[in-house]
Design a protein around this motif. Structure first.
Motif, PDB file in Angstrom:
ATOM      1  N   VAL A 191       0.850  -1.194   0.000  1.00  0.00           N
ATOM      2  CA  VAL A 191       0.000   0.000   0.000  1.00  0.00           C
ATOM      3  C   VAL A 191       0.885   1.243   0.000  1.00  0.00           C
ATOM      4  O   VAL A 191       0.564   2.256   0.599  1.00  0.00           O
ATOM      5  CB  VAL A 191      -0.970   0.006   1.204  1.00  0.00           C
ATOM      6  N   SER A 192       2.015   1.133  -0.674  1.00  0.00           N
ATOM      7  CA  SER A 192       2.963   2.242  -0.742  1.00  0.00           C
ATOM      8  C   SER A 192       2.314   3.481  -1.337  1.00  0.00           C
ATOM      9  O   SER A 192       1.684   3.430  -2.400  1.00  0.00           O
ATOM     10  CB  SER A 192       4.165   1.828  -1.604  1.00  0.00           C
ATOM     11  N   GLY A 193       2.449   4.608  -0.638  1.00  0.00           N
ATOM     12  CA  GLY A 193       1.937   5.870  -1.148  1.00  0.00           C
ATOM     13  C   GLY A 193       0.457   6.100  -0.958  1.00  0.00           C
ATOM     14  O   GLY A 193      -0.070   7.097  -1.444  1.00  0.00           O
ATOM     15  N   GLU A 225       9.516 -10.178   4.332  1.00  0.00           N
ATOM     16  CA  GLU A 225       9.971  -8.956   3.669  1.00  0.00           C
ATOM     17  C   GLU A 225       9.108  -7.784   4.114  1.00  0.00           C
ATOM     18  O   GLU A 225       7.877  -7.888   4.143  1.00  0.00           O
ATOM     19  CB  GLU A 225       9.871  -9.099   2.147  1.00  0.00           C
ATOM     20  N   ILE A 226       9.763  -6.673   4.462  1.00  0.00           N
ATOM     21  CA  ILE A 226       9.016  -5.482   4.847  1.00  0.00           C
ATOM     22  C   ILE A 226       9.764  -4.251   4.359  1.00  0.00           C
ATOM     23  O   ILE A 226      10.992  -4.187   4.417  1.00  0.00           O
ATOM     24  CB  ILE A 226       8.794  -5.412   6.377  1.00  0.00           C
ATOM     25  N   SER A 227       9.023  -3.290   3.839  1.00  0.00           N
ATOM     26  CA  SER A 227       9.575  -2.003   3.431  1.00  0.00           C
ATOM     27  C   SER A 227       8.917  -0.909   4.244  1.00  0.00           C
ATOM     28  O   SER A 227       7.695  -0.717   4.172  1.00  0.00           O
ATOM     29  CB  SER A 227       9.348  -1.750   1.931  1.00  0.00           C
ATOM     30  N   CYS A 246      14.625  -6.078   4.856  1.00  0.00           N
ATOM     31  CA  CYS A 246      14.045  -4.916   5.524  1.00  0.00           C
ATOM     32  C   CYS A 246      14.600  -3.646   4.906  1.00  0.00           C
ATOM     33  O   CYS A 246      15.812  -3.449   4.860  1.00  0.00           O
ATOM     34  CB  CYS A 246      14.346  -4.952   7.027  1.00  0.00           C
ATOM     35  N   SER A 247      13.722  -2.795   4.391  1.00  0.00           N
ATOM     36  CA  SER A 247      14.109  -1.505   3.829  1.00  0.00           C
ATOM     37  C   SER A 247      13.567  -0.408   4.725  1.00  0.00           C
ATOM     38  O   SER A 247      12.360  -0.336   4.962  1.00  0.00           O
ATOM     39  CB  SER A 247      13.542  -1.351   2.407  1.00  0.00           C
ATOM     40  N   MET A 248      14.461   0.456   5.238  1.00  0.00           N
ATOM     41  CA  MET A 248      14.020   1.497   6.168  1.00  0.00           C
ATOM     42  C   MET A 248      14.827   2.779   6.002  1.00  0.00           C
ATOM     43  O   MET A 248      15.322   3.350   6.962  1.00  0.00           O
ATOM     44  CB  MET A 248      14.092   0.987   7.611  1.00  0.00           C
ATOM     45  N   VAL A 249      14.965   3.223   4.762  1.00  0.00           N
ATOM     46  CA  VAL A 249      15.635   4.498   4.505  1.00  0.00           C
ATOM     47  C   VAL A 249      14.668   5.660   4.728  1.00  0.00           C
ATOM     48  O   VAL A 249      13.442   5.512   4.611  1.00  0.00           O
ATOM     49  CB  VAL A 249      16.194   4.556   3.072  1.00  0.00           C
ATOM     50  N   LEU A 262       5.348  -7.253   2.888  1.00  0.00           N
ATOM     51  CA  LEU A 262       4.561  -6.056   3.188  1.00  0.00           C
ATOM     52  C   LEU A 262       5.347  -4.824   2.782  1.00  0.00           C
ATOM     53  O   LEU A 262       6.515  -4.665   3.156  1.00  0.00           O
ATOM     54  CB  LEU A 262       4.239  -6.002   4.682  1.00  0.00           C
ATOM     55  N   ASP A 263       4.712  -3.961   2.004  1.00  0.00           N
ATOM     56  CA  ASP A 263       5.310  -2.679   1.610  1.00  0.00           C
ATOM     57  C   ASP A 263       4.399  -1.558   2.085  1.00  0.00           C
ATOM     58  O   ASP A 263       3.290  -1.375   1.567  1.00  0.00           O
ATOM     59  CB  ASP A 263       5.487  -2.617   0.095  1.00  0.00           C
ATOM     60  N   ILE A 264       4.841  -0.827   3.102  1.00  0.00           N
ATOM     61  CA  ILE A 264       4.072   0.309   3.632  1.00  0.00           C
ATOM     62  C   ILE A 264       4.908   1.576   3.545  1.00  0.00           C
ATOM     63  O   ILE A 264       4.770   2.487   4.361  1.00  0.00           O
ATOM     64  CB  ILE A 264       3.635   0.048   5.091  1.00  0.00           C
ATOM     65  N   SER A 265       5.792   1.626   2.556  1.00  0.00           N
ATOM     66  CA  SER A 265       6.653   2.792   2.395  1.00  0.00           C
ATOM     67  C   SER A 265       5.837   4.028   2.019  1.00  0.00           C
ATOM     68  O   SER A 265       4.756   3.931   1.425  1.00  0.00           O
ATOM     69  CB  SER A 265       7.725   2.520   1.340  1.00  0.00           C
TER      70      SER A 265
END
Length: 612
Positions: A484-486, A533-535, A560-563, A508-511
């Motif tokens: 649900v990115s953006g 996987e999570i962003s 894990c992406s957390m920039v 899960l992508d919640i970036s």
């Protein structure tokens, strides 16, 4: 009885061998091999497939694998595989050879077949790729080899491939993608491997017409051939393929040098052709019309960046290829709605259609697909700005078996169209929408009510979607993948509903969600133990405390992406890498990486410079 080894004492070894041979999952098979010495010995003699990295101490590692597993028939060697992945039991990863950067960062001399197998990274440390010596070990040690994949192994030359050809005469499948193999090696394969059926020569810049021609003359059993970015391959060698490889069933060509004549020759000679994928700027209507006339068995047709053919080509395909099941059209600017109308009426067995960037295709063609292709399973539309709502409503009415829907940058797709598809296509398992700005809660609520099999949902930058959508999805579906990115209106409440209803959530992508915080992390930890996987990039309210909650429940986290998360510090990063034993990749700003964390988990860190 406790302490008694009933399995090994009661079961004959041949029965135990048969049981272990039926274990299909590699992690389960690895676990079985570690039970006891007897099981390990059986595994060593019966293991048929192994996949390893092509860098680091690749030659030594390959020699150890061959010495341990004597029955290998399938070997996959890939420079892009992490060293920590696909390792057989008992073969430890040599940490001093691990790398922190992608293979593309190395400086290599790929143009010299005799170049050294070593390469130098930007930081000055020496690295080694798989060399001809390692390939020779493989040839001598695995004479029963049937499937060999050498992907992006730049140090290999014809010398190593000759060793494979002379020793592995039962070879059936060979993947040389990205290897600088010359004609000598390819000729040797043709002369010795008479059972060869599948050959991948993508990005093999050292191959010329001579090598491919000689191989074609000796490989009458070839059924699959892929060639891409080989500037020295011309019409001459492809016509040799047409003359000698009459059983060819799958052909992929991405070559600017060939013209209509090559495709025409193959179409006339290889009547059993089932898959044809072309990206050839000099091929036009004439070639595809011949394909339509001679290749009645064609099931897959993919055409990329074609500027030289018109609706007449697909008219010929629709008349002659009644078994067509998959159609991909990318950047074919001369095609109009008539092409899809022809295909819909003539190829009613169509199951998968992808249209990407074909600007002259409007609504009438897709409406025809909805009317005549009732067996459609997957629909992918990318950059199709001319499509109207009526086209999607027709798909919803006529394609009740649809399982996968991908719509990227389709501005006319709205809630009414989504409702029609949800009501008519109740077998939907995958819905991916990106930048569909007219989609809101109404459409997604209908998906939640009607599509009970949905497991994969992506709503990227669909800015009208809110928590109400996730509440409806959670009530009706159990997801494995969610992005649900953006979607700025989504908060902790919506994500908590998903966490409670989807215990099998894997990715899960919640970036770029500014309203997601630590509460959501705690809910994920409690409800989604299988998360891998999570962003979290640009989730400005997630803190180190939230990460602590997350890793306590999601200990199997791998990526894990957390920039650009200002409240996540070096302490939070350390918590992730120390708590998740399976972690393989972490993306974070470089300045947040402490020296201790770098020493402990440098191989999994991908950093962004602080200036970005």
């Amino acid at each position: 009885m406790k302490g008694a080894d009933l399995i090994n004492t009661v079961l004959p070894e041949e029965v135990l061998l048969d049981i272990l041979s039926r274990v299909e999952s590699k992690p389960d098979l690895d676990s079985c091999a570690l039970v006891c010495r007897k099981w390990n010995r059986i595994d060593r003699s019966t293991r048929r497939t192994v996949k390893i990295a092509a860098y680091g101490a690749a030659d030594q590692l390959l020699a150890r694998v061959i010495g341990r597993f004597t029955g290998l028939t399938s070997v996959i060697i890939d420079e892009l595989v992490p060293l920590s992945s696909y390792f057989p039991p008992g073969l430890a990863t040599p940490s001093k050879h691990r790398r922190n950067t992608l293979s593309g960062s190395r400086r290599r001399n790929r143009n010299s077949p005799g170049s050294s197998s070593s390469s130098v990274e930007e930081n000055g440390t020496e690295q080694h790729s798989l060399s001809d010596a390692g390939l020779s070990f493989l040839g001598v040690g695995c004479k029963r080899l049937e499937h060999l994949s050498l992907t992006w192994c730049p140090s290999l030359t014809s010398l190593g491939l000759v060793s494979i050809a002379e020793n592995c005469r039962a070879l059936k499948s060979l993947d040389l993608q990205g290897c600088y193999i010359g004609d000598v090696g390819l000729i040797a394969i043709g002369q010795n491997c008479k059972l060869l059926q599948e050959l991948n020569l993508k990005f093999c810049e050292g191959i010329s017409d001579k090598g491919l021609t000689d191989l074609a003359r000796n490989s009458n059993s070839l059924t699959s051939l892929a060639i891409s970015s080989c500037p020295r391959i011309t019409d001459m060698s492809l016509q040799a393929v047409a003359s000698h490889c009459h059983h060819l069933a799958a052909l992929t060509l991405e070559l600017d040098s060939i013209k209509d004549e090559s495709v025409i020759s193959i179409a006339k000679s290889c009547r059993s052709l089932k898959s044809l994928k072309l990206q050839c700027v000099n091929v036009g209507d004439l070639a595809l019309q011949v394909v339509g006339s001679f290749c009645a068995s064609l099931e897959v047709l993919a055409l990329y960046s074609f500027q030289g053919f018109t609706d007449g080509s697909l008219y010929a395909i629709s008349k002659g290829c009644k078994n067509l099941r998959q159609l991909v059209l990318t950047d074919c600017n001369l095609l109009t709605d008539r092409s899809l109308e022809y295909i819909a009426r003539g190829c009613t067995k169509l199951e998968y259609i992808e249209i990407n960037g074909c600007q002259n295709i409007e609504s009438t063609g897709l409406e025809s697909i909805g009317r005549f292709c009732s067996g459609l399973l997957k629909l992918s539309l990318v950059y199709c700005s001319m499509l109207l709502k009526s086209a999607f409503i027709e798909v919803g009415s006529g394609c009740s078996l649809l399982q996968s829907l991908h719509l990227f940058d389709c501005p006319k797709f709205d809630d009414d169209a989504m409702c029609q598809i949800a009501v008519g296509c109740r077998n939907l398992r995958q819905v991916h929408l990106r930048r569909c700005y007219e989609i809101g809660d109404k459409g997604m609520i209908s998906v939640g009510k009607n599509c009970k099999y949905l497991t994969d949902l992506a709503l990227q930058f669909c800015e009208s979607v809110s928590d109400e959508s996730l509440f409806a999805i959670a009530e009706g579906c159990s997801l494995q993948h969610l992005s649900v990115s953006g979607c700025h209106k989504i908060t902790n409440n919506g994500l908590a509903a998903i966490a409670r209803s989807s215990p099998d959530l894997i990715s899960l992508d919640i970036s770029v969600l500014e309203n997601i915080g630590d509460i959501a992390m705690a809910e994920l930890a409690e409800g989604c133990p299988k998360l891998k996987e999570i962003s979290l990039s640009q989730c400005t309210k997630v803190t180190d405390v939230g990460l602590t909650h997350l890793v306590k429940g999601c200990m199997g986290l791998e990526t894990c992406s957390m920039v650009y998360c200002p409240l996540i510090t070096a302490s939070g990063l350390a918590t992730v890498v120390s708590s998740c034993s399976k972690i393989k990749k972490v993306l974070i700003e470089e300045w947040k990486v402490s020296e201790r964390t770098r020493r402990r988990a440098g191989s999994v860190l991908t950093s962004l410079c602080s200036e970005l």
